[in-house]
Design a protein around this motif. Structure first.
Motif, PDB file in Angstrom:
ATOM      1  N   LEU A   4      41.448  54.488  33.888  1.00 33.29           N
ATOM      2  CA  LEU A   4      41.806  52.886  33.997  1.00 33.29           C
ATOM      3  C   LEU A   4      40.691  52.100  34.952  1.00 33.29           C
ATOM      4  O   LEU A   4      40.479  51.118  34.519  1.00 33.29           O
ATOM      5  CB  LEU A   4      43.162  52.928  34.880  1.00 33.29           C
ATOM      6  CG  LEU A   4      44.346  53.385  34.166  1.00 33.29           C
ATOM      7  CD1 LEU A   4      45.656  53.080  34.885  1.00 33.29           C
ATOM      8  CD2 LEU A   4      44.614  52.820  32.824  1.00 33.29           C
ATOM      9  N   ALA A   5      39.944  52.925  35.542  1.00 35.45           N
ATOM     10  CA  ALA A   5      39.109  52.297  36.550  1.00 35.45           C
ATOM     11  C   ALA A   5      37.689  52.276  35.879  1.00 35.45           C
ATOM     12  O   ALA A   5      37.168  51.108  36.015  1.00 35.45           O
ATOM     13  CB  ALA A   5      38.969  53.382  37.893  1.00 35.45           C
ATOM     14  N   PHE A   6      37.132  53.137  35.010  1.00 38.20           N
ATOM     15  CA  PHE A   6      36.003  52.907  34.561  1.00 38.20           C
ATOM     16  C   PHE A   6      35.813  52.619  33.020  1.00 38.20           C
ATOM     17  O   PHE A   6      34.922  52.049  32.415  1.00 38.20           O
ATOM     18  CB  PHE A   6      35.051  54.149  34.881  1.00 38.20           C
ATOM     19  CG  PHE A   6      34.885  54.450  36.443  1.00 38.20           C
ATOM     20  CD1 PHE A   6      34.159  53.726  37.189  1.00 38.20           C
ATOM     21  CD2 PHE A   6      35.809  55.347  37.066  1.00 38.20           C
ATOM     22  CE1 PHE A   6      33.994  54.014  38.466  1.00 38.20           C
ATOM     23  CE2 PHE A   6      35.723  55.688  38.386  1.00 38.20           C
ATOM     24  CZ  PHE A   6      34.714  54.925  39.018  1.00 38.20           C
ATOM     25  N   LEU A   7      37.006  53.194  32.496  1.00 40.54           N
ATOM     26  CA  LEU A   7      36.916  52.800  30.793  1.00 40.54           C
ATOM     27  C   LEU A   7      37.623  51.627  30.525  1.00 40.54           C
ATOM     28  O   LEU A   7      37.330  51.225  29.036  1.00 40.54           O
ATOM     29  CB  LEU A   7      37.083  54.155  30.130  1.00 40.54           C
ATOM     30  CG  LEU A   7      36.208  55.497  30.315  1.00 40.54           C
ATOM     31  CD1 LEU A   7      36.999  56.591  29.612  1.00 40.54           C
ATOM     32  CD2 LEU A   7      34.927  55.072  30.040  1.00 40.54           C
ATOM     33  N   ALA A   8      38.627  51.393  31.091  1.00 47.62           N
ATOM     34  CA  ALA A   8      39.569  50.306  30.642  1.00 47.62           C
ATOM     35  C   ALA A   8      40.009  49.533  31.934  1.00 47.62           C
ATOM     36  O   ALA A   8      41.012  49.140  32.203  1.00 47.62           O
ATOM     37  CB  ALA A   8      40.827  51.002  30.056  1.00 47.62           C
ATOM     38  N   PRO A   9      38.799  48.869  32.471  1.00 44.49           N
ATOM     39  CA  PRO A   9      39.128  47.905  33.495  1.00 44.49           C
ATOM     40  C   PRO A   9      39.618  46.677  33.104  1.00 44.49           C
ATOM     41  O   PRO A   9      39.294  46.119  32.068  1.00 44.49           O
ATOM     42  CB  PRO A   9      37.669  47.909  34.259  1.00 44.49           C
ATOM     43  CG  PRO A   9      36.777  47.969  33.199  1.00 44.49           C
ATOM     44  CD  PRO A   9      37.393  49.012  32.341  1.00 44.49           C
ATOM     45  N   ARG A  10      40.290  45.836  34.138  1.00 46.20           N
ATOM     46  CA  ARG A  10      40.995  44.668  33.568  1.00 46.20           C
ATOM     47  C   ARG A  10      40.354  43.508  34.819  1.00 46.20           C
ATOM     48  O   ARG A  10      40.627  43.977  36.023  1.00 46.20           O
ATOM     49  CB  ARG A  10      42.405  44.676  33.577  1.00 46.20           C
ATOM     50  CG  ARG A  10      42.908  45.660  32.682  1.00 46.20           C
ATOM     51  CD  ARG A  10      44.428  45.421  32.611  1.00 46.20           C
ATOM     52  NE  ARG A  10      44.840  44.093  31.837  1.00 46.20           N
ATOM     53  CZ  ARG A  10      46.004  43.413  31.984  1.00 46.20           C
ATOM     54  NH1 ARG A  10      46.693  43.736  32.854  1.00 46.20           N
ATOM     55  NH2 ARG A  10      45.927  42.249  31.492  1.00 46.20           N
ATOM     56  N   PRO A  11      39.876  42.417  34.380  1.00 47.72           N
ATOM     57  CA  PRO A  11      39.394  41.570  35.445  1.00 47.72           C
ATOM     58  C   PRO A  11      40.683  40.733  35.900  1.00 47.72           C
ATOM     59  O   PRO A  11      41.487  40.721  35.302  1.00 47.72           O
ATOM     60  CB  PRO A  11      38.373  40.713  34.399  1.00 47.72           C
ATOM     61  CG  PRO A  11      38.997  40.618  33.288  1.00 47.72           C
ATOM     62  CD  PRO A  11      39.500  42.332  32.732  1.00 47.72           C
ATOM     63  N   GLY A  12      40.289  40.280  37.024  1.00 48.46           N
ATOM     64  CA  GLY A  12      41.232  39.687  37.643  1.00 48.46           C
ATOM     65  C   GLY A  12      41.730  40.154  39.167  1.00 48.46           C
ATOM     66  O   GLY A  12      41.505  41.212  39.392  1.00 48.46           O
ATOM     67  N   ASP A  13      42.674  39.301  39.865  1.00 47.52           N
ATOM     68  CA  ASP A  13      43.179  39.944  40.941  1.00 47.52           C
ATOM     69  C   ASP A  13      44.516  40.247  40.727  1.00 47.52           C
ATOM     70  O   ASP A  13      45.195  39.789  39.809  1.00 47.52           O
ATOM     71  CB  ASP A  13      43.192  38.724  42.173  1.00 47.52           C
ATOM     72  CG  ASP A  13      41.826  38.493  42.631  1.00 47.52           C
ATOM     73  OD1 ASP A  13      40.814  39.108  42.288  1.00 47.52           O
ATOM     74  OD2 ASP A  13      41.773  37.124  43.084  1.00 47.52           O
ATOM     75  N   SER A  14      44.834  41.214  41.679  1.00 45.92           N
ATOM     76  CA  SER A  14      46.249  41.806  41.609  1.00 45.92           C
ATOM     77  C   SER A  14      47.034  41.101  42.936  1.00 45.92           C
ATOM     78  O   SER A  14      46.238  41.367  43.987  1.00 45.92           O
ATOM     79  CB  SER A  14      46.441  43.422  41.563  1.00 45.92           C
ATOM     80  OG  SER A  14      45.676  43.693  40.263  1.00 45.92           O
ATOM     81  N   VAL A  15      48.067  40.850  42.841  1.00 45.94           N
ATOM     82  CA  VAL A  15      48.871  40.160  43.837  1.00 45.94           C
ATOM     83  C   VAL A  15      50.258  41.013  44.010  1.00 45.94           C
ATOM     84  O   VAL A  15      50.916  41.118  43.229  1.00 45.94           O
ATOM     85  CB  VAL A  15      49.272  38.858  43.792  1.00 45.94           C
ATOM     86  CG1 VAL A  15      49.912  37.838  44.934  1.00 45.94           C
ATOM     87  CG2 VAL A  15      47.960  38.058  43.277  1.00 45.94           C
ATOM     88  N   PHE A  16      50.552  41.456  45.070  1.00 45.51           N
ATOM     89  CA  PHE A  16      51.641  42.229  45.571  1.00 45.51           C
ATOM     90  C   PHE A  16      52.468  41.480  46.807  1.00 45.51           C
ATOM     91  O   PHE A  16      52.051  40.918  47.630  1.00 45.51           O
ATOM     92  CB  PHE A  16      51.428  43.567  46.247  1.00 45.51           C
ATOM     93  CG  PHE A  16      50.707  44.352  45.259  1.00 45.51           C
ATOM     94  CD1 PHE A  16      51.540  45.279  44.631  1.00 45.51           C
ATOM     95  CD2 PHE A  16      49.312  44.664  45.277  1.00 45.51           C
ATOM     96  CE1 PHE A  16      51.096  46.145  43.653  1.00 45.51           C
ATOM     97  CE2 PHE A  16      48.806  45.518  44.091  1.00 45.51           C
ATOM     98  CZ  PHE A  16      49.503  46.062  43.395  1.00 45.51           C
ATOM     99  N   MET A  17      53.706  40.860  46.107  1.00 45.17           N
ATOM    100  CA  MET A  17      54.643  40.123  47.130  1.00 45.17           C
ATOM    101  C   MET A  17      55.337  41.018  47.884  1.00 45.17           C
ATOM    102  O   MET A  17      56.196  41.772  47.426  1.00 45.17           O
ATOM    103  CB  MET A  17      55.504  39.093  46.439  1.00 45.17           C
ATOM    104  CG  MET A  17      54.693  38.077  45.416  1.00 45.17           C
ATOM    105  SD  MET A  17      53.525  37.056  46.420  1.00 45.17           S
ATOM    106  CE  MET A  17      54.751  36.073  47.281  1.00 45.17           C
ATOM    107  N   LEU A  18      55.365  40.990  49.218  1.00 51.23           N
ATOM    108  CA  LEU A  18      55.854  41.904  50.158  1.00 51.23           C
ATOM    109  C   LEU A  18      57.173  41.536  50.744  1.00 51.23           C
ATOM    110  O   LEU A  18      57.848  41.898  51.571  1.00 51.23           O
ATOM    111  CB  LEU A  18      54.939  42.336  51.416  1.00 51.23           C
ATOM    112  CG  LEU A  18      53.648  42.785  50.924  1.00 51.23           C
ATOM    113  CD1 LEU A  18      52.714  43.223  52.234  1.00 51.23           C
ATOM    114  CD2 LEU A  18      53.780  44.073  50.050  1.00 51.23           C
TER     115      LEU A  18
END
Length: 430
Positions: free
Chosen positions: A39-53
């Motif tokens: 997931l990190a090196f062969l299938a990365p996804r651009p953009g930010d990830s947001v976690f609401m706490l």
């Protein structure tokens, strides 16, 4: 056969076999670490990830966490590789070489954070409190069922009838709760209905020495057919009178319910969930800190030795199975007195069998079985969360995710696991 002969079922485990079995957990962690690297090196996804706490009703508002998905997944993937190496080092140490529970827990949490960061990259934010609340809600009946399974098997009786106990408990709670308008009476009725199933299991398995697995399967089918018949002929004839019960209200605990993240999850719950916390503690305490627990474990490990010191083996097993049924019945009541306010055909949806898997995954220990049940609840809730945030994961995979996680966990993460020595074996006093 001579007295010294060894049957295949009782053959000793050699050092080579033990090492091979001990490597199951490290190898499973290797697989997950490789997935994270992919997931990190062969299938990365651009953009930010947001976690609401925080939720809108929280007294203390925590700011959302946001970071590039690639950075989160890459850092965690490296940590997962390090933890997998550490697991191999643990497996190579000592005679037992067991990977510690804390390492498995930390590894699992990190992997799930990485996967959520990858799946939610550039999509909707992940509502962390909602994810955890849903996990606990889906896990509660499984935890009750798993606790009943642990108690029964510790006494030497395989409780395959957990599914039937949950189902009859749900039916009894809905029926009695509806006609009395008292959820508490519905809860007691659920426990009584599950104890009835447990009594039948105990009579046939202990008194008449019928195969315990067969009795359990037959009881599950019998209860499913009986409740479906009564639902069609009785409950639907006047659903307002017979199948519309009041639910237990939420009871926020002052102070604790305001703690960020864990407050909404653990301390804004109904009485059944609070009873579940109490049941987990009491089953652990009873089994390992009391004379009663010592007797139960004795009849499950070596009934002949227990008999020689004056313990009535079959009586102990009988009443322990009944207690296990009462605990599972509370899990059945959760369906109709907490989750929804009515009964539907086969509404337990096979969760009794998942509870049985949690018993095995938890190595017949109440605390570990509880964690295993939470894992399945999380996997079940995760499919809904992934659908909400617009994950690229195929919907077919999301539907089978809970069962894949359960099978993989039981087959790959248990390591060396030994059931009670007399589990499933009837005792005939000589």
């Amino acid at each position: 056969m001579s007295a010294t002969a060894v049957t295949p079922s009782t053959a000793p485990i050699t050092h080579e076999t033990a090492i091979r079995r001990d490597l199951k957990a490290p190898i499973a962690l290797d697989v997950f670490a490789v997935v994270a690297l992919v997931l990190a090196f062969l299938a990365p996804r651009p953009g930010d990830s947001v976690f609401m706490l925080s939720t809108g009703s929280d007294a203390i508002q925590l700011p959302p966490l946001s970071a590039p998905s690639v950075v989160i997944v890459t850092v965690i993937a490296v940590l997962l590789v390090a933890l997998a190496v550490l697991a191999h080092l643990y497996a190579a140490r000592g005679a037992r070489g067991r990977v510690p529970l804390w390492l498995l827990a930390v590894f699992g949490v990190l992997f799930l954070v990485a996967f959520l960061a990858w799946a939610s990259s550039g999509e909707r934010p992940v509502q962390v409190p909602g994810l955890l609340v849903g996990t606990l809600a889906l896990s509660t009946p499984i935890i009750f069922g798993a606790l009943g399974g642990v108690i029964g098997e510790r006494a030497g009786v395989v409780n395959v009838a957990i599914e039937g106990q949950l189902l009859l408990g749900a039916f009894s709670a809905a029926f009695v709760g509806s006609i009395t308008n008292q959820p508490v009476l519905g809860l007691l009725a659920a426990m009584a209905g599950a104890v009835l199933v447990a009594f039948v299991l105990a009579v046939f398995a202990i008194r008449y020495i019928v195969d315990q697995v067969i009795v359990g399967v037959v009881l599950n089918v019998l209860v499913a057919g009986l409740t479906s018949f009564l639902y069609s002929k009785v409950l639907t004839s006047n659903s307002q009178l017979f199948n519309s019960t009041d639910r237990f209200p939420q009871i926020p605990i002052p102070g604790l319910s305001e703690i960020p993240i864990i407050g909404p999850v653990f301390f804004r719950q109904t009485i059944i969930v609070y009873l579940m916390y109490f049941a987990v503690f009491m089953v652990w305490f009873g089994l390992y800190k009391t004379r009663w627990g010592l007797r139960v474990r004795a009849v499950g490990e070596h009934p002949t030795a227990a008999d020689t010191v004056g313990i009535n083996v079959n009586r102990t097993r009988f009443w322990t199975v009944a207690l296990a049924g009462a605990i599972a019945g509370m899990g059945g009541a959760y369906f109709t007195l907490d989750s929804v306010s009515s009964f539907n055909k086969e509404m337990t949806n096979g969760l009794g069998f998942i509870a049985l898997a949690a018993v095995i995954f938890g190595q017949w220990h109440p605390l570990r079985a509880t964690l295993a049940a939470l894992l399945f609840g999380f996997a079940t809730n995760l499919q809904s969360v992934l659908g909400i945030i617009g994950s690229p994961v195929p919907s077919e995979f999301m539907l089978m995710l809970p069962y894949v996680v359960t099978i993989f966990a039981v087959a790959g993460l248990v390591g060396v696991s030994r059931a009670p020595a007399a589990d499933g074996k009837p005792y005939i006093k000589s």
